[in-house]
Scaffold this motif. Sequence first.
Motif, short mmCIF file in Angstrom:
data_model
loop_
_atom_site.label_atom_id
_atom_site.label_comp_id
_atom_site.label_asym_id
_atom_site.label_seq_id
_atom_site.Cartn_x
_atom_site.Cartn_y
_atom_site.Cartn_z
N TYR A 138 0.71 -1.18 0.00
CA TYR A 138 -0.03 0.12 0.04
C TYR A 138 0.90 1.19 0.03
N PHE A 139 1.86 1.30 0.84
CA PHE A 139 2.79 2.62 0.98
C PHE A 139 3.30 2.68 -0.62
N ALA A 140 3.59 1.70 -1.24
CA ALA A 140 4.13 2.05 -2.66
C ALA A 140 3.43 2.78 -3.33
N ARG A 141 2.02 3.13 -3.23
CA ARG A 141 1.17 4.04 -3.75
C ARG A 141 1.23 5.38 -3.37
N TYR A 142 2.29 5.71 -2.31
CA TYR A 142 2.57 6.98 -1.43
C TYR A 142 3.88 7.36 -1.60
N PRO A 143 4.51 7.87 -2.78
CA PRO A 143 6.07 7.78 -2.76
C PRO A 143 6.46 8.91 -1.93
N ASP A 144 5.75 9.80 -1.33
CA ASP A 144 6.53 11.08 -0.35
C ASP A 144 6.46 10.14 1.07
N LEU A 145 6.02 8.80 1.16
CA LEU A 145 6.09 8.39 2.40
C LEU A 145 6.92 7.03 2.34
N GLU A 146 7.75 6.88 3.56
CA GLU A 146 8.60 5.73 3.41
C GLU A 146 8.21 4.82 4.65
N LEU A 147 7.98 3.57 4.37
CA LEU A 147 7.73 2.80 5.55
C LEU A 147 8.70 2.25 6.04
N VAL A 148 9.00 2.35 7.43
CA VAL A 148 10.19 1.74 8.05
C VAL A 148 9.77 0.70 9.01
N LYS A 149 10.70 -0.42 8.84
CA LYS A 149 10.25 -1.70 9.85
C LYS A 149 11.68 -1.53 10.75
N ALA A 150 11.20 -2.09 11.77
CA ALA A 150 12.58 -2.16 13.13
C ALA A 150 13.35 -3.53 12.56
#
Lengths: 248, 248
Positions: free
Chosen positions: B141-153
Amino acid sequence: MAGAIGIIGGVGPMAGLDLARQVFMQTKATSDQDHIDLFLVSCPRLIPDRTEYLLHGGDDPAPGIEACAQRLSAMGAAAIGVACNTAHSPRILSRVRVPSGVVLVNMIDSTCAFIAEHFGKGKIGIIATLGTIHTGIYDEYFARYPDLELVKAPEQTNRSVHEAIYHREWGIKSTQRPTPQASEAVKGAVRELGQAGCSAVILGCTELPLVFQGQSSFEGIGLIDPTEVLATELIRHTQPDKLIGIKL
Amino acid sequence: MAGAIGIIGGVGPMAGLDLARQVFMQTKATSDQDHIDLFLVSCPRLIPDRTEYLLHGGDDPAPGIEACAQRLSAMGAAAIGVACNTAHSPRILSRVRVPSGVVLVNMIDSTCAFIAEHFGKGKIGIIATLGTIHTGIYDEYFARYPDLELVKAPEQTNRSVHEAIYHREWGIKSTQRPTPQASEAVKGAVRELGQAGCSAVILGCTELPLVFQGQSSFEGIGLIDPTEVLATELIRHTQPDKLIGIKL
């Protein structure tokens, strides 16, 4: 496939969820798929205020309760419960019909039977909202159990329990988690009923068990949660082999 | 009368109740009768394990989800939500059809849109079960929001969060209320993601918000509960004038 459990919620909305939660808690399950099918219908506008109807001749809630029961039956519910003490007044519930083959499990009758089985005879206390106390619903059911005597707290104590539930600042409905003030009021009422000779006290309102965090007794006085009893009876009527059972 | 809210529960059973509870909490209501009609269908045997399907080719959960959606539509639901992160994998949910006029509200899409609106751009962390992390649902889903970066621990931290949820003795699923050990593991993971530059962290599992008792931030890091976002969207699609809205 065994029949499903049906819950008539919306009276109030959170009470319906509490009943569903207790069904899940009382089910032997090691995975999601072990749980019994359950349907919840929460249509509060269909079901006018029960206390208002009983005390002041307001709109009749029985037709709405019946409409919800019919929806649940059509979906496949085999045992249906209503998550509201006041709706169990015989003046309301005795007029609600369900299709043949479907059981409308009576929460208060089940609670009385549970008490008769586990506490035998003697004095049993009750704390609840002023609506439940003043409409005399539990008195009507207890009349069928001559060995049991229902004991109410003095009016002053009932009012403090009512405040512990409803007070806008420190009542449990407002704060979700019981404040020290609310807990003390409720515990004080249970203690008082214990001193009056009650071996157990019925927590006749969904908010009250929160004070005791799942304990089955307080200072040697048994605590009875009618919602929990109803949850076990709904399981017993659908898949009894999955019932954990109430620990006393 | 406006359409009702439908909830596909059973995945797991408690998550369905949590979504319903959040709908009620997010509704402007001063009496039971002010609440929006809500139906919950909890048929866990219809919906096989989602993680198992995604990671190991187990039975397909999509047909069961669709069957539940159809039941809810037939009862009058206008907006339907599924109370399960993993079920939102496009590999599952994109194949679920609902009747025309009914909206299947997507929890993760709604969560991304909420984040884009309130946090703009930058790093957003996620903590969840290993199943949710490893199936990469939020990444899709985050791939559709280029301004947001999903960070995992780091994996070690993800494992400690997973234990905080599932540990048989001190995990939140076992104890219902978070133990100090579980709380510390979850808070430590949020802190770590904050130190990695995340302005907010998604609590991608129903048990995690319990650690923060309804707080919307922790040590300056925003906390996002996808179930709460889904609850507000279900209200927005049915009776938007009754929506309280999430406080940040």
